[in-house]
Design an enzyme around this catalytic site. Structure first.
Site, PDB file in Angstrom:
ATOM      1  N   HIS A  13      66.693  68.954  43.064  1.00  6.98           N
ATOM      2  CA  HIS A  13      67.789  69.921  43.231  1.00  6.98           C
ATOM      3  C   HIS A  13      69.110  69.278  43.634  1.00  6.98           C
ATOM      4  O   HIS A  13      70.135  69.962  43.644  1.00  6.98           O
ATOM      5  CB  HIS A  13      67.338  71.068  44.132  1.00  6.98           C
ATOM      6  CG  HIS A  13      66.199  71.804  43.475  1.00  6.98           C
ATOM      7  ND1 HIS A  13      66.333  72.389  42.228  1.00  6.98           N
ATOM      8  CD2 HIS A  13      64.897  71.948  43.813  1.00  6.98           C
ATOM      9  CE1 HIS A  13      65.170  72.893  41.851  1.00  6.98           C
ATOM     10  NE2 HIS A  13      64.277  72.631  42.795  1.00  6.98           N
ATOM     11  N   HIS A  46      60.993  65.566  38.805  1.00  8.62           N
ATOM     12  CA  HIS A  46      60.354  66.270  37.685  1.00  8.62           C
ATOM     13  C   HIS A  46      61.309  66.262  36.498  1.00  8.62           C
ATOM     14  O   HIS A  46      62.367  66.887  36.545  1.00  8.62           O
ATOM     15  CB  HIS A  46      60.039  67.707  38.137  1.00  8.62           C
ATOM     16  CG  HIS A  46      59.340  68.542  37.112  1.00  8.62           C
ATOM     17  ND1 HIS A  46      58.999  69.856  37.351  1.00  8.62           N
ATOM     18  CD2 HIS A  46      58.911  68.274  35.854  1.00  8.62           C
ATOM     19  CE1 HIS A  46      58.387  70.351  36.276  1.00  8.62           C
ATOM     20  NE2 HIS A  46      58.332  69.417  35.359  1.00  8.62           N
ATOM     21  N   ARG A  52      66.727  70.545  32.854  1.00 11.91           N
ATOM     22  CA  ARG A  52      67.652  71.392  33.615  1.00 11.91           C
ATOM     23  C   ARG A  52      68.121  70.736  34.907  1.00 11.91           C
ATOM     24  O   ARG A  52      69.132  71.104  35.456  1.00 11.91           O
ATOM     25  CB  ARG A  52      67.032  72.754  33.900  1.00 11.91           C
ATOM     26  CG  ARG A  52      65.948  72.732  34.936  1.00 11.91           C
ATOM     27  CD  ARG A  52      65.485  74.126  35.284  1.00 11.91           C
ATOM     28  NE  ARG A  52      64.754  74.750  34.197  1.00 11.91           N
ATOM     29  CZ  ARG A  52      63.818  75.684  34.390  1.00 11.91           C
ATOM     30  NH1 ARG A  52      63.532  76.101  35.593  1.00 11.91           N
ATOM     31  NH2 ARG A  52      63.171  76.198  33.363  1.00 11.91           N
ATOM     32  N   HIS A 197      54.912  72.593  47.353  1.00  4.92           N
ATOM     33  CA  HIS A 197      55.658  73.690  46.723  1.00  4.92           C
ATOM     34  C   HIS A 197      56.025  74.749  47.753  1.00  4.92           C
ATOM     35  O   HIS A 197      55.141  75.361  48.342  1.00  4.92           O
ATOM     36  CB  HIS A 197      54.924  74.346  45.550  1.00  4.92           C
ATOM     37  CG  HIS A 197      55.903  74.955  44.569  1.00  4.92           C
ATOM     38  ND1 HIS A 197      56.526  76.154  44.783  1.00  4.92           N
ATOM     39  CD2 HIS A 197      56.424  74.486  43.401  1.00  4.92           C
ATOM     40  CE1 HIS A 197      57.364  76.404  43.789  1.00  4.92           C
ATOM     41  NE2 HIS A 197      57.326  75.399  42.946  1.00  4.92           N
TER      42      HIS A 197
HETATM   43  N1  PXP Z   1      54.927  69.448  44.060  1.00  5.58           N
HETATM   44  C1  PXP Z   1      55.023  69.794  42.755  1.00  5.58           C
HETATM   45  C2  PXP Z   1      53.929  69.381  41.837  1.00  5.58           C
HETATM   46  C3  PXP Z   1      56.141  70.492  42.268  1.00  5.58           C
HETATM   47  O1  PXP Z   1      56.217  70.821  40.972  1.00  5.58           O
HETATM   48  C4  PXP Z   1      57.178  70.806  43.162  1.00  5.58           C
HETATM   49  C5  PXP Z   1      58.395  71.516  42.671  1.00  5.58           C
HETATM   50  O2  PXP Z   1      59.021  70.789  41.704  1.00  5.58           O
HETATM   51  C6  PXP Z   1      57.056  70.409  44.499  1.00  5.58           C
HETATM   52  C7  PXP Z   1      55.902  69.760  44.929  1.00  5.58           C
HETATM   53  C8  PXP Z   1      58.122  70.651  45.503  1.00  5.58           C
HETATM   54  O3  PXP Z   1      58.357  72.022  45.664  1.00  5.58           O
HETATM   55  P1  PXP Z   1      59.608  72.494  46.498  1.00  5.58           P
HETATM   56  O4  PXP Z   1      60.820  72.013  45.763  1.00  5.58           O
HETATM   57  O5  PXP Z   1      59.470  73.977  46.474  1.00  5.58           O
HETATM   58  O6  PXP Z   1      59.495  71.909  47.859  1.00  5.58           O
END
Ligand code: PXP
Length: 247
Positions: A13, A46, A52, A197
């Site tokens: 992000h 990612h 994006r 996540h």
């Molecule tokens: N782990 C995986 C496999 C993910 O796809 C993501 C989000 O891209 C995250 C962890 C991290 O999630 P968050 O950005 O919500 O902390």
């Protein structure tokens, strides 16, 4: 003794903010360097099919600049496999991807795609990448991940975090119970257990306390907190909260 808990900082992000304007700022590589100084054990990024946030050039720059291991999140597509095989990052995490989703909404459907995924991950493992599969806390998926030869499962904590954010505390407790049980099952099957996540300072302690979980991947909340207090303090506080819960 409980093994140490690693923190992977997801910098997607930072790229989202950069891409809102175009141009080069803010730079995800700079974020990765700050994360390292703040005590992160790895960097997660990612590369989505639609690019994006993280771009191909970001992955290249991270591979060149990083001293920390890169955890490369990718969909199970031929394009992403070729990119991973070119860069040979320390780790790859296979995630489901839908073009119209805002974020990775669920875990990978491993059980229904066992054969294809077994063939898909084999060359990645042969190339020396630690292969992780991002899955829901579902015994069918964990057992399938073990059968296809994955080294790691990353348990999706999204439902657990959403229930907390929405004040559905019974669901929150139920999701935690599932994650707890599935961490035990994955460990018994010889899989290394990660989680991530949606984690925040409020939701991370019970997950950090699960002895089978050895790595957390956290991004969106930390980048949001960085707006208010700076990235290094935001990550340091996460480390403190995680370590406190682990102890
Ligand atoms: N782990 C995986 C496999 C993910 O796809 C993501 C989000 O891209 C995250 C962890 C991290 O999630 P968050 O950005 O919500 O902390």
């Amino acid at each position: 003794m409980t093994p140490p808990l690693r923190l992977g900082v997801n910098i997607d992000h930072v790229a989202t903010v950069r891409n809102a304007r175009g141009g080069d700022l803010p730079d995800p590589v700079r974020a990765a360097r700050i994360a390292e100084a703040a005590g992160a054990d790895g960097i997660t990024a990612h590369l989505r099919e639609d690019r994006r946030h993280i771009s191909d050039a970001d992955i290249e720059a991270l591979m060149d600049a990083l001293t920390l291991p890169l955890n490369f999140e990718m969909a199970a597509t031929d394009e992403m496999q070729a990119i991973a095989l070119r860069h040979k990052p320390h780790a790859v995490c296979i995630v489901p991807e839908r073009r119209d989703e805002r974020t990775t909404e669920g875990g990978l459907e491993v059980a229904r795609e066992e054969n294809r995924l077994a063939h898909f991950i084999a060359p990645l493992a042969e190339a020396g990448c630690r292969v992780s599969i991002f899955i829901a806390a579902d015994p069918r998926q964990i057992e399938a991940a073990a059968r296809i030869g994955a080294a790691v499962v990353e348990l999706h904590t999204g439902a657990y975090c959403d229930a907390f954010a929405e004040g559905r505390m019974d669901d929150h407790a139920e999701e935690l119970a599932k994650l707890t049980e599935m961490a035990v099952l994955a460990d018994e099957l010889g899989l290394e257990v990660h989680a991530g996540h949606g984690l925040t300072y409020d939701t991370v302690p019970p997950i950090a306390a699960l002895p089978q979980v050895v790595e957390l991947n956290i991004g969106h909340f930390l980048i949001g907190e960085a707006i208010f207090k700076g990235l290094e303090p935001a990550i340091k506080e996460m480390r403190t909260v995680m370590d406190g819960a682990r102890a």
